[in-house]
Write a protein that holds these residues in place. Structure first.
Motif, PDB file in Angstrom:
ATOM      1  N   GLU A  38       3.967   5.761  -5.685  1.00 16.06           N
ATOM      2  CA  GLU A  38       3.843   5.857  -7.145  1.00 16.06           C
ATOM      3  C   GLU A  38       2.777   6.859  -7.538  1.00 16.06           C
ATOM      4  N   ALA A  39       1.679   6.840  -6.790  1.00 16.46           N
ATOM      5  CA  ALA A  39       0.602   7.788  -7.104  1.00 16.46           C
ATOM      6  C   ALA A  39       1.050   9.220  -6.841  1.00 16.46           C
ATOM      7  N   ASN A  40       1.792   9.431  -5.738  1.00 15.59           N
ATOM      8  CA  ASN A  40       2.275  10.777  -5.426  1.00 15.59           C
ATOM      9  C   ASN A  40       3.274  11.253  -6.472  1.00 15.59           C
ATOM     10  N   GLU A  41       4.120  10.315  -6.968  1.00 14.37           N
ATOM     11  CA  GLU A  41       5.115  10.686  -7.981  1.00 14.37           C
ATOM     12  C   GLU A  41       4.433  11.081  -9.291  1.00 14.37           C
ATOM     13  N   LYS A  77       5.807  18.737 -11.871  1.00 10.78           N
ATOM     14  CA  LYS A  77       7.226  18.871 -12.172  1.00 10.78           C
ATOM     15  C   LYS A  77       7.637  20.332 -12.165  1.00 10.78           C
ATOM     16  N   SER A  78       8.891  20.538 -11.771  1.00 13.21           N
ATOM     17  CA  SER A  78       9.408  21.901 -11.747  1.00 13.21           C
ATOM     18  C   SER A  78       9.744  22.350 -13.165  1.00 13.21           C
ATOM     19  N   LYS A  86       0.828  -1.199   0.000  1.00 14.52           N
ATOM     20  CA  LYS A  86       0.000   0.000   0.000  1.00 14.52           C
ATOM     21  C   LYS A  86       0.861   1.247   0.000  1.00 14.52           C
ATOM     22  N   GLU A  87       1.958   1.212   0.761  1.00 16.04           N
ATOM     23  CA  GLU A  87       2.859   2.371   0.821  1.00 16.04           C
ATOM     24  C   GLU A  87       3.543   2.601  -0.517  1.00 16.04           C
ATOM     25  N   GLU A  88       3.963   1.514  -1.194  1.00 13.00           N
ATOM     26  CA  GLU A  88       4.596   1.662  -2.499  1.00 13.00           C
ATOM     27  C   GLU A  88       3.631   2.217  -3.532  1.00 13.00           C
ATOM     28  N   LYS A  89       2.388   1.747  -3.502  1.00 16.58           N
ATOM     29  CA  LYS A  89       1.379   2.278  -4.430  1.00 16.58           C
ATOM     30  C   LYS A  89       1.123   3.758  -4.178  1.00 16.58           C
ATOM     31  N   GLN A  90       1.117   4.147  -2.905  1.00 14.77           N
ATOM     32  CA  GLN A  90       0.890   5.544  -2.565  1.00 14.77           C
ATOM     33  C   GLN A  90       2.035   6.421  -3.073  1.00 14.77           C
TER      34      GLN A  90
END
Length: 253
Positions: A38-41, A46-47, A32-36
């Motif tokens: 990826e979703a945040n990324e 982007k700058s 669940k943390e890894e999916k979160q």
């Protein structure tokens, strides 16, 4: 509700190993943390620099087309895509890469950092070299001191040997008092006061062990015709001079 039948096939097929539910919950939490992440990324905005870099890399990776004026001129002169430059094809094939400066440091800053790093490395090497030289010098000095100490101890032993021989030869000639107080080995004094007087006499003497040994050796040769290095008593001075190599240990070596 009906009670669960513990003898049924449904209950027997279940995995009831100890700690298994906790392991499963841990794996699910990690997934669940890894999916979160990826979703945040994906959702992260982007700058401007990142967008510029992506666009620049995309353009640099794409080959030049006919719409590029420079490429069109090359094609008119007979150039073909993928061909090396030059009349005989000895030139480069790929374009010269761009070295885009992204930092805020001034021109020449990287060269300055490189030069400082080289100077620092050179200073470190010089310190190691100086430390090595200092250790070698200390080792040489220790060897010299050790050798000198050994030579002094050997010389002191030779002096005591000469003093015993002198005392024995003098007493054979009924000489009760030595020519010099240090010609004989003085008996050990039990009285503390006498020991202090003895130390005062030793310290007042200006002669070192080497000088005493040389004087005492000459006295034994002249007075008793005895060579401490040969361990032989000769008949007279002529016999001594003709048969004895010399008046020092180096002459007898």
């Amino acid at each position: 509700d009906e009670e669960e039948d513990y003898m049924s096939d449904l209950f027997i097929k279940q995995d009831v190993r100890p700690g298994l539910p906790m392991v499963r919950r841990g794996k699910e939490a990690i997934q669940k943390e890894e999916k979160q992440k990826e979703a945040n990324e994906k959702n992260r905005q982007k700058s401007i620099k990142e967008e510029e870099k992506e666009r620049r890399d995309l353009v640099l990776k794409s080959a030049l087309g006919n719409e590029n004026k420079g490429f069109a001129l090359l094609q008119k002169m007979g150039y073909k895509s993928g061909q090396a430059l030059g009349k005989s094809g000895e030139g480069i094939v790929e374009p010269i890469p761009l070295n885009i400066k992204t930092g805020r440091s001034g021109l020449g800053h990287e060269e300055l950092k490189k030069r400082k790093a080289e100077e620092k490395l050179e200073n470190y090497r010089q310190k190691l070299h100086m430390k090595k030289q200092a250790n070698e010098q200390a080792a040489d000095q220790f060897r010299i001191r050790f050798k000198t100490k050994q030579e002094e101890r050997k010389m002191e032993g030779d002096l005591r040997k000469s003093q015993r021989a002198c005392q024995q030869l003098d007493m054979q000639k009924d000489i009760d008092v030595p020519k010099e107080t240090w010609f004989w080995i003085e008996p050990e004094e039990e009285d503390k006061k006498d020991e202090e007087d003895k130390e005062d006499e030793c310290t007042s003497s200006d002669l070192n062990v080497s000088e005493k040994l040389h004087i005492l050796t000459a006295y034994l040769r002249e007075e008793h015709f005895y060579c401490i290095w040969c361990g032989t008593t000769y008949e007279d001075s002529e016999d001594l001079s003709s048969n004895c190599p010399g008046d020092s240990a180096a002459d007898h070596d």
